[in-house]
Design an enzyme around this catalytic site. Structure first.
Site, short mmCIF file in Angstrom:
data_model
loop_
_atom_site.label_atom_id
_atom_site.label_comp_id
_atom_site.label_asym_id
_atom_site.label_seq_id
_atom_site.Cartn_x
_atom_site.Cartn_y
_atom_site.Cartn_z
N ASP A 136 45.95 108.84 40.19
CA ASP A 136 47.36 108.44 40.28
C ASP A 136 47.93 108.84 41.64
OD1 ASP A 136 46.98 111.00 38.42
OD2 ASP A 136 48.72 111.33 39.70
N THR A 149 39.58 114.73 38.00
CA THR A 149 40.53 113.78 38.53
C THR A 149 41.69 114.54 39.17
OG1 THR A 149 41.62 113.65 36.39
CG2 THR A 149 39.94 111.99 36.87
N GLU A 151 35.79 112.81 31.54
CA GLU A 151 35.25 112.93 32.90
C GLU A 151 33.79 113.38 32.87
OE1 GLU A 151 39.46 114.58 34.86
OE2 GLU A 151 37.98 115.98 34.07
N LYS A 177 46.20 116.85 44.17
CA LYS A 177 46.87 117.82 43.28
C LYS A 177 46.18 117.78 41.92
CE LYS A 177 51.41 117.68 40.97
NZ LYS A 177 51.08 117.16 39.63
N ASP A 178 45.78 118.95 41.44
CA ASP A 178 45.11 118.99 40.13
C ASP A 178 45.64 120.14 39.31
OD1 ASP A 178 43.95 121.32 41.07
OD2 ASP A 178 41.93 120.79 40.36
N MET A 179 44.92 120.47 38.22
CA MET A 179 45.39 121.54 37.34
C MET A 179 44.35 122.65 37.13
SD MET A 179 47.37 119.11 34.56
CE MET A 179 47.88 120.46 33.52
N GLU A 180 43.26 122.63 37.89
CA GLU A 180 42.21 123.65 37.69
C GLU A 180 41.65 124.25 38.98
OE1 GLU A 180 41.72 120.48 36.33
OE2 GLU A 180 42.46 120.92 34.30
N1 FMC Z 1 48.60 116.17 38.77
C1 FMC Z 1 47.90 117.20 38.28
N2 FMC Z 1 46.69 117.07 37.68
C2 FMC Z 1 46.13 115.85 37.62
C3 FMC Z 1 46.81 114.74 38.16
C4 FMC Z 1 48.09 114.93 38.75
N3 FMC Z 1 48.81 113.92 39.26
N4 FMC Z 1 46.02 113.66 37.94
N5 FMC Z 1 44.89 114.08 37.30
C5 FMC Z 1 44.92 115.39 37.10
C6 FMC Z 1 43.83 116.18 36.41
C7 FMC Z 1 44.13 117.63 36.04
O1 FMC Z 1 43.31 118.50 36.81
C8 FMC Z 1 43.83 117.72 34.54
O2 FMC Z 1 42.53 118.20 34.28
C9 FMC Z 1 43.95 116.30 34.06
O3 FMC Z 1 43.60 115.49 35.18
C10 FMC Z 1 45.35 115.91 33.64
O4 FMC Z 1 45.79 116.57 32.54
#
Ligand code: FMC
Length: 263
Positions: free
Chosen positions: A221, A112, A34, A195-198
């Site tokens: 996605d 993402t 990214e 929805k993300d992870m950070e």
């Molecule tokens: N759910 C959670 N995180 C992500 C996602 C999803 N459906 N799609 N892309 C992401 C992001 C997260 O923030 C991570 O940095 C990475 O992309 C996926 O491991």
């Protein structure tokens, strides 16, 4: 809702700081894929000084573009496994260390995300988050429940939203790429579109240290679609990263010469 949680971070930043021209921006990006297009676009150089503790995998790029010091920071590769250190733990550590060392005027968490088509998200859309919260910190005890959700307002950047024609949505953060039924219920409760992870981890640290933060999230996605998330994510990562790169670059151009109040 806990009283301290619905105070916009803008209110915590003194008005003098909001009026001075922005000069230092930190862009926190979890994955190298990214970050790379932006590093190349702005011709940023990797810095190897002693700003971060010795031996950590964190990566920092720096360059000057127009009137701005631009830093891109990444949590880097997991030392044992060699994959990007995605997720909230490393995001909060790197954000903390970076703010302490660089005292940025603004943090941009770019990355993402999964999107919900029922809430208007499509592949390649870039969202500006209005607020961020966690969906995997369930503590069913009064007030601790709200602490777990950790709802925070993003810095309100209504002019960036308008100028770049971005979509506005709520962001929900958890440490899993997939979505358990409990996560789904919390994401619905959070009224999230992406929805993300950070994001919520970056927001937590930014609020603690009183640095305004905005969140730009590009959809790789569709969570409520029929494709398996991991497959769809990997398939779209490169193309969506290009959309993210474009948006971050336009955001930087827009910020140049402005103060926080004008965002
Ligand atoms: N759910 C959670 N995180 C992500 C996602 C999803 N459906 N799609 N892309 C992401 C992001 C997260 O923030 C991570 O940095 C990475 O992309 C996926 O491991």
């Amino acid at each position: 809702m806990a009283p301290q949680d619905d105070q916009p971070i803008d209110a915590a930043i003194d008005s003098e700081a909001q009026r001075k021209p922005i000069s230092t921006i930190v862009i926190f990006i979890a994955m190298h894929t990214e970050a790379l297009p932006l590093v190349n676009r702005f011709q940023l150089k990797e810095e190897h000084d002693s700003l971060f503790p010795k031996g950590v995998p964190w990566v920092r790029y720096h360059g000057i573009y127009k009137d701005l010091h631009i830093y891109i920071v990444q949590p880097g590769k997991d030392p044992a496994l060699g994959v990007d250190s995605v997720g909230t733990v490393s995001a909060s550590l790197v954000t903390y260390a970076t703010i302490q060392a660089l005292k940025p005027d603004l943090i941009i968490n770019a990355g993402t995300a999964g999107g919900f088509k029922a809430k208007g998200a499509g592949i390649g859309d870039v969202f500006l988050a209005s607020e961020v919260a966690f969906h995997d910190r369930r503590i069913p005890i009064p007030v601790f429940d709200l602490y777990g959700v950790g709802l925070r307002q993003a810095f309100s950047a209504s002019n960036i939203l308008k100028e770049l024609n971005l979509k506005l949505g709520k962001l929900s953060t958890g440490d899993s790429l997939d979505m358990s039924p409990q996560d789904e219920a919390s994401i619905t409760a959070n009224d999230a579109t992406v929805k993300d992870m950070e994001g919520a981890a970056v927001a937590y640290v930014a609020e603690l240290l009183k640095v305004p933060a905005i969140f730009l999230k590009a959809v790789t996605d569709i969570v409520d679609g029929d494709k398996p998330t991991a497959e769809e994510f990997l398939q779209n990562l490169a193309a969506v990263t290009a959309a993210l790169d474009e948006t971050v670059a336009k955001t930087i151009d827009f910020i140049s010469g402005k103060c926080l109040l004008e965002l």
